[in-house]
Motif scaffolding. Structure first.
Motif, mmCIF file in Angstrom:
data_model
loop_
_atom_site.group_PDB
_atom_site.id
_atom_site.type_symbol
_atom_site.label_atom_id
_atom_site.label_comp_id
_atom_site.label_asym_id
_atom_site.label_seq_id
_atom_site.Cartn_x
_atom_site.Cartn_y
_atom_site.Cartn_z
ATOM 1 N N PHE A 108 0.832 -1.187 0.000
ATOM 2 C CA PHE A 108 0.000 0.000 0.000
ATOM 3 C C PHE A 108 0.874 1.248 0.000
ATOM 4 C CE2 PHE A 108 0.574 -1.492 4.342
ATOM 5 C CZ PHE A 108 1.005 -0.365 5.020
ATOM 6 N N ILE A 109 0.271 2.386 -0.317
ATOM 7 C CA ILE A 109 0.976 3.662 -0.311
ATOM 8 C C ILE A 109 1.300 4.028 1.132
ATOM 9 C CG2 ILE A 109 0.783 6.119 -0.856
ATOM 10 C CD1 ILE A 109 -1.140 5.324 -3.126
ATOM 11 N N PRO A 110 2.555 4.339 1.450
ATOM 12 C CA PRO A 110 2.896 4.709 2.825
ATOM 13 C C PRO A 110 1.985 5.808 3.371
ATOM 14 C CG PRO A 110 4.891 4.445 1.519
ATOM 15 C CD PRO A 110 3.737 4.346 0.562
ATOM 16 N N ASN A 111 1.617 5.669 4.643
ATOM 17 C CA ASN A 111 0.778 6.620 5.384
ATOM 18 C C ASN A 111 -0.698 6.577 5.003
ATOM 19 O OD1 ASN A 111 2.956 7.717 6.921
ATOM 20 N ND2 ASN A 111 3.563 8.916 5.120
ATOM 21 N N SER A 112 -1.095 5.609 4.190
ATOM 22 C CA SER A 112 -2.528 5.498 3.875
ATOM 23 C C SER A 112 -3.239 4.692 4.957
ATOM 24 C CB SER A 112 -2.731 4.852 2.500
ATOM 25 O OG SER A 112 -2.114 3.581 2.432
ATOM 26 N N VAL A 113 -4.535 4.932 5.072
ATOM 27 C CA VAL A 113 -5.382 4.231 6.040
ATOM 28 C C VAL A 113 -6.314 3.308 5.282
ATOM 29 C CG1 VAL A 113 -7.247 4.525 7.729
ATOM 30 C CG2 VAL A 113 -5.260 6.041 7.791
ATOM 31 N N ASN A 114 -6.448 2.087 5.793
ATOM 32 C CA ASN A 114 -7.298 1.095 5.148
ATOM 33 C C ASN A 114 -8.649 0.998 5.846
ATOM 34 O OD1 ASN A 114 -7.789 -2.352 5.324
ATOM 35 N ND2 ASN A 114 -7.952 -1.251 3.407
ATOM 36 N N ILE A 115 -9.724 1.279 5.110
ATOM 37 C CA ILE A 115 -11.087 0.961 5.545
ATOM 38 C C ILE A 115 -11.763 0.335 4.333
ATOM 39 C CG2 ILE A 115 -13.242 1.809 6.524
ATOM 40 C CD1 ILE A 115 -11.746 4.185 7.658
ATOM 41 N N GLY A 116 -11.970 -0.967 4.381
ATOM 42 C CA GLY A 116 -12.410 -1.704 3.202
ATOM 43 C C GLY A 116 -13.871 -1.491 2.858
ATOM 44 N N LEU A 117 -14.154 -1.377 1.568
ATOM 45 C CA LEU A 117 -15.528 -1.199 1.109
ATOM 46 C C LEU A 117 -16.408 -2.392 1.432
ATOM 47 C CD1 LEU A 117 -15.352 0.430 -2.453
ATOM 48 C CD2 LEU A 117 -16.470 1.353 -0.434
ATOM 49 N N GLU A 118 -15.814 -3.571 1.598
ATOM 50 C CA GLU A 118 -16.633 -4.772 1.776
ATOM 51 C C GLU A 118 -17.218 -4.882 3.177
ATOM 52 O OE1 GLU A 118 -12.864 -6.228 3.652
ATOM 53 O OE2 GLU A 118 -13.399 -4.842 2.043
ATOM 54 N N GLY A 119 -16.813 -4.028 4.094
ATOM 55 C CA GLY A 119 -17.335 -4.065 5.457
ATOM 56 C C GLY A 119 -18.277 -2.891 5.718
ATOM 57 N N SER A 120 -18.421 -2.533 6.990
ATOM 58 C CA SER A 120 -19.262 -1.387 7.370
ATOM 59 C C SER A 120 -18.480 -0.102 7.115
ATOM 60 C CB SER A 120 -19.674 -1.509 8.838
ATOM 61 O OG SER A 120 -20.451 -2.651 9.042
ATOM 62 N N PHE A 121 -18.261 0.159 5.848
ATOM 63 C CA PHE A 121 -17.338 1.207 5.409
ATOM 64 C C PHE A 121 -17.707 2.578 5.952
ATOM 65 C CE2 PHE A 121 -16.405 4.412 2.048
ATOM 66 C CZ PHE A 121 -15.025 4.404 2.118
ATOM 67 N N ALA A 122 -18.931 3.024 5.681
ATOM 68 C CA ALA A 122 -19.318 4.382 6.066
ATOM 69 C C ALA A 122 -19.259 4.575 7.574
ATOM 70 C CB ALA A 122 -20.716 4.697 5.538
ATOM 71 N N GLN A 123 -19.713 3.570 8.317
ATOM 72 C CA GLN A 123 -19.706 3.695 9.775
ATOM 73 C C GLN A 123 -18.287 3.807 10.317
ATOM 74 O OE1 GLN A 123 -22.113 0.723 11.724
ATOM 75 N NE2 GLN A 123 -23.789 0.993 10.309
ATOM 76 N N TRP A 124 -17.353 3.025 9.768
ATOM 77 C CA TRP A 124 -15.982 3.087 10.278
ATOM 78 C C TRP A 124 -15.247 4.335 9.802
ATOM 79 C CZ3 TRP A 124 -14.617 1.251 14.522
ATOM 80 C CH2 TRP A 124 -15.182 0.077 15.003
ATOM 81 N N VAL A 125 -15.589 4.822 8.616
ATOM 82 C CA VAL A 125 -15.061 6.130 8.209
ATOM 83 C C VAL A 125 -15.494 7.175 9.231
ATOM 84 C CG1 VAL A 125 -15.298 7.988 6.517
ATOM 85 C CG2 VAL A 125 -14.854 5.656 5.739
#
Length: 471
Positions: A289-306
């Protein structure tokens, strides 16, 4: 009666579509309104009203977009004071939609403007109630959200109003009425919601703890407030957007669907305060992944975790997605008010790799490897599940730091000693892992498959309700 529930699982949200004789109404719509418009056009109907049960906290409603695109009248309940043109209904006011009638019943408690809509069919028979966050299946709305916007509205005051609304306005209605709530299990707007998304009012009177006939107001307030966790930080910001207004979804999509080459993406990341948000799945992200990026996957509860992990809805965002998923990501961000997507990495992460740009990785182990390491050397194990999950069962000796409070407890993650990170299945722990990486931690391993896989192995698991916790 022609009423359709339109349920969006990732937000545990239900909107409703009502149509009769060429007229339609939408209740509590999401931000992207094309599906509602398409449905009405399919039925040869014109959307006459957009009914809002209250000023929502967990999502940005699509009421303004629908008004702009269809000319529909926005309806709120008594006491609502929106910053735009809307019809403020009186308690008991009746609206016609074709041969149907919709009666506004003021039910304050979740918020002061909260309103339930009674649906009456073409024969004058009461069919159901669209309850918003006043009454859920198995629960009622939390009364602690409005005080984050209006300080004098304490949770105790609102809980008292909710008790009165339920007893005086809802419970006297016919037991055969169908209850149509705004949310189901998984929403942060309640604590005991059922996975069922509709029920009869009569059955709820028998099974919903908050509708016990012999319950005093004091008992109701105590039980309702007991065990409430802090709401996500984005909730008050969404409330204000719903009250004051917001940008058109078309403007947001036009700004966000901006493909950027690796060079342009890198320049934008360096020259702005944008967060690089990688929406790929956890396993794919961990491998590069790009250094310093944050992972929140679309396949999960994406909007809530954002909403949980990014404190400010005005945060500028640069997206890394699987090719073809960019529009979905922008729409799902906008549902919870994150409107400042500046663009996305064209052709996804593969283009970054091919350009020879710097790459970071996160080390993972499977449950078998975890069991070997745990039984051999008992490493520090940090479990980022919710406290209730941890209390139910956990690896003996594990420390619980729930993901939603990780930013407030970073000092409790050691930098000098190695540790192992896990959640229930690997989705949340990768969010945590990406945040730790972004903040400079290197000495940890994430467990792919999480506790669901760990507990099937030869690992000591505690089921006591006395967890070891650092919170």
């Amino acid at each position: 009666m022609k009423v359709q529930q339109i349920y969006t699982g990732c937000l545990a949200h239900a909107a409703y579509y009502l149509e009769s004789r060429g007229e339609a109404a939408i209740f509590d719509p999401l931000r992207e309104v094309k599906p509602y418009i398409d449905r009405a056009e399919h039925d040869g109907a014109k959307i006459k009203y957009v009914f809002e049960t209250h000023f929502h906290a967990d999502f940005v409603s699509g009421h303004l977009n629908l008004k702009e695109k269809t000319g529909a009248t926005i309806v709120f309940g008594p006491t609502a004071k929106p910053g735009y043109d809307a019809l403020i209904a009186e308690d008991g006011q009746i609206f016609t939609v074709g041969d149907y009638k919709v009666k506004a019943i003021h039910t304050p408690g979740h918020t002061m403007e909260s309103t339930t809509y009674l649906l009456i069919d073409e024969n004058g028979k009461e069919h159901g109630i669209i309850t918003g966050d006043t009454l859920f299946i198995g629960d009622v709305g939390r009364p602690d959200l409005a005080q984050h916007v209006v300080s004098e509205l304490t949770e105790e005051k609102l809980a008292g109003h909710l008790f009165d609304s339920l007893r005086n306005k809802i419970m006297p209605l016919d037991d055969k009425l169908i209850v149509y709530p705004n949310h189901g299990a998984g929403s942060a707007c309640g604590k005991k919601m059922s996975s069922e998304t509709t029920d009869t009012l009569g059955h709820q009177k028998k099974t919903n703890y908050a509708l016990r006939a012999d319950m005093t107001k004091e008992e109701f307030i105590k039980e309702l407030l007991e065990g409430l966790t802090a709401p996500p930080g984005y909730f008050p910001q969404n409330v204000l957007m719903n009250i004051k207004g917001y940008e058109s979804i078309d403007t947001i999509m036009e700004r966000g669907t901006n493909p950027l080459s690796p060079e342009a993406f890198e320049a934008a990341a360096n020259e702005t305060s944008a967060l690089v948000l990688d929406t790929r799945d956890a396993e794919t992200f961990s491998k590069g992944f790009i250094p310093n990026s944050v992972n929140i996957g679309l396949e999960g509860s994406f909007a809530q975790w954002v909403g949980e992990m990014i404190p400010d809805v005005k945060q500028e965002i640069l997206l890394v997605c699987e090719p073809g998923k960019e529009e979905e990501a922008i729409i799902r961000l906008s549902r919870v008010g994150y409107d400042k997507t500046l663009g996305y990495l064209e052709n996804g992460f593969e283009s970054w790799k091919k350009a020879g740009k710097e790459i970071d990785r996160i080390q993972r182990m499977n449950a078998d490897e975890f069991a070997l390491a745990y039984n051999d050397s008992r490493p520090l194990v940090i479990d980022v599940r919710k406290k209730s999950e941890f209390d139910s069962e956990h690896v003996i000796g594990a420390v619980n730091i729930p993901l939603n409070v990780i930013n407030q407890h970073l000092a409790e993650f050691p930098k000098d000693n190695e540790f192992v990170l896990h959640c229930a299945g690997g989705y949340r722990s990768m969010i945590a892992a990406s945040i730790l990486k972004q903040r400079g931690w290197e000495n940890f391993v994430d467990v792919a498959g999480g506790f669901a896989d760990i507990k099937t192995k030869n690992v000591e698991v505690s089921r006591f309700i006395e967890p070891k916790t650092m919170l």
